[in-house]
Design an enzyme around this catalytic site. Structure first.
Site, PDB file in Angstrom:
ATOM      1  CG  HIS A 220      37.759 -12.130 -47.495  1.00  0.00           C
ATOM      2  ND1 HIS A 220      39.092 -12.267 -47.199  1.00  0.00           N
ATOM      3  CD2 HIS A 220      37.311 -11.077 -46.756  1.00  0.00           C
ATOM      4  CE1 HIS A 220      39.450 -11.360 -46.309  1.00  0.00           C
ATOM      5  NE2 HIS A 220      38.388 -10.621 -46.023  1.00  0.00           N
ATOM      6  CG  ASP A 221      37.436  -7.978 -48.277  1.00  0.00           C
ATOM      7  OD1 ASP A 221      36.244  -8.218 -48.533  1.00  0.00           O
ATOM      8  OD2 ASP A 221      37.831  -7.575 -47.169  1.00  0.00           O
ATOM      9  CE  LYS A 224      36.771  -4.429 -48.711  1.00  0.00           C
ATOM     10  NZ  LYS A 224      37.276  -4.300 -47.327  1.00  0.00           N
ATOM     11  CG  HIS A 249      33.820  -5.796 -51.623  1.00  0.00           C
ATOM     12  ND1 HIS A 249      32.952  -5.212 -50.729  1.00  0.00           N
ATOM     13  CD2 HIS A 249      34.279  -6.931 -51.008  1.00  0.00           C
ATOM     14  CE1 HIS A 249      32.886  -5.937 -49.624  1.00  0.00           C
ATOM     15  NE2 HIS A 249      33.687  -6.995 -49.766  1.00  0.00           N
ATOM     16  CG  HIS A 275      33.117 -12.209 -47.508  1.00  0.00           C
ATOM     17  ND1 HIS A 275      33.132 -11.943 -48.858  1.00  0.00           N
ATOM     18  CD2 HIS A 275      33.630 -11.107 -46.897  1.00  0.00           C
ATOM     19  CE1 HIS A 275      33.643 -10.731 -49.062  1.00  0.00           C
ATOM     20  NE2 HIS A 275      33.953 -10.206 -47.889  1.00  0.00           N
ATOM     21  CG  HIS A 276      30.370  -8.631 -46.750  1.00  0.00           C
ATOM     22  ND1 HIS A 276      30.725  -8.197 -45.486  1.00  0.00           N
ATOM     23  CD2 HIS A 276      31.434  -8.353 -47.556  1.00  0.00           C
ATOM     24  CE1 HIS A 276      31.945  -7.679 -45.512  1.00  0.00           C
ATOM     25  NE2 HIS A 276      32.402  -7.773 -46.766  1.00  0.00           N
ATOM     26  CG  ASP A 304      36.034 -10.263 -43.105  1.00  0.00           C
ATOM     27  OD1 ASP A 304      37.142  -9.714 -42.909  1.00  0.00           O
ATOM     28  OD2 ASP A 304      35.151  -9.767 -43.825  1.00  0.00           O
TER      29      ASP A 304
END
Length: 337
Positions: A220-221, A224, A249, A275-276, A304
């Site tokens: 998911h990240d 970054k 990101h 996801h954000h 998360d």
């Protein structure tokens, strides 16, 4: 006069016997003609287990000229193991046992074959067993088809396992690349995968989708990787400009993972991008709301934040589980589904 009568009777008896023998030969020839037309092997063996009847198909199967099986035993025609097995079955019938069906593995003319054979007794007028007879069907093609099916199934399973391992390796390598820049990433992403799979399973998602989510959520990240170190590793609060750069990101992660032929990476791309997002539409990068956010994104958002609350970070202490659960519940309908 008596002598003449005796001679005449003898001649008539001889003619009758000759007629009976000719009739018997004619019947035998008719019988042989009939069974020779049969598309399957037909045979009979006497008490000494020598073939006394064998049709054309039986000779053909054994690789013999027409009539070549007559007078021979299975020891002359088969490999020792197959002959011994056939002999045991024949003896069982000759000793008064019932008819039975058996699959026999044997080699004829250097070719391994499987015959499905029904064996049964031939009886004389006194109901005594005089011979063992049999009808066979060559099921070698079916046997080969089953073996091929099993081999293909094994190969398919091997390919599936190889694909599974390669998918997990893809995740591990991508996550490792990120962890080289952010030491807090490693264990966190593993837990995210497990938490997301747990939630998906409780929601009743199909097993295949649950497994994909377990593997995809840890990525998911991944975006970054494109975040500058001075922002990614900054111990204090971010400025508004730094926050906007950090929020990139999500789109970067989607760009890295999108347009793949892999279903796993396509799901990971959706998760990275969403996801954000927040359920009330105030999230980023696109302000999606409600069920416009893919289910995998909504699930990963919960996993998360929950794991982040439980984790010791440079800017926060780990939160007790019960407190983290309450905080997640308070976000229902606003931050979370």
């Amino acid at each position: 006069g008596q002598l003449l009568i005796t001679v005449m009777n003898g001649l008539r008896w001889r003619d009758l016997e000759r007629s009976k023998a000719a009739h018997a030969r004619n019947l035998l020839e008719q019988f042989q003609t009939i069974i020779d037309r049969a598309p399957i092997p037909i045979f009979a063996k006497d008490q000494a287990l020598r073939y006394v009847i064998a049709n054309a198909k039986a000779d053909e199967l054994a690789g013999l000229e027409r009539g070549g099986a007559i007078g021979r035993t299975d020891d002359d025609l088969m490999d020792p193991a197959a002959a011994a097995a056939a002999r045991r079955g024949d003896r069982s019938v000759l000793d008064g046992g019932p008819a039975f069906e058996v699959d026999e593995e044997m080699e004829f003319g250097g070719v391994d074959r499987t015959l499905r054979t029904v064996k049964f007794p031939l009886l004389d007028e006194g109901r005594g067993v005089t011979a063992v007879a049999g009808l066979s069907i060559d099921i070698t093609p079916q046997r080969d088809a089953i073996r091929l099916r099993d081999e293909l199934a094994a190969s398919q399973q091997e390919a599936i396992e190889e694909l599974r391992l390669s998918r997990e390796e893809t995740v591990e390598r991508l996550v490792h690349a990120l962890s080289l820049r952010d030491s807090t990433t490693g264990d966190h992403v593993i837990r995210i995968g497990r938490l997301a799979a747990y939630l998906a399973n409780r929601l009743g998602l199909p097993a295949g989708q649950v497994e994909l989510l377990r593997l995809a959520a840890p990525m998911h990240d991944i975006g970054k990787i494109g975040t500058p170190d001075d922002i990614l590793l900054k111990p204090g609060p971010l400025t508004a400009a730094e926050r906007r750069e950090m929020e990139r990101h999500a789109a970067v992660g989607h760009e890295i993972l999108a347009e793949s032929q892999s279903e796993l990476l396509r799901m990971a791309a959706r998760i990275a991008l969403t996801h954000h997002e927040r359920y009330d539409g105030t999230g980023y990068p696109h302000g999606l709301a409600g069920e416009a956010i893919p289910i995998e994104g909504r699930i990963t958002a919960v996993a998360d934040v929950f794991d982040a609350l439980l984790s010791e970070r440079s800017y926060q202490a780990a939160m007790p589980v019960d407190q983290a659960k309450l905080l997640i519940a308070e976000g229902r309908g606003s931050q979370f589904d």
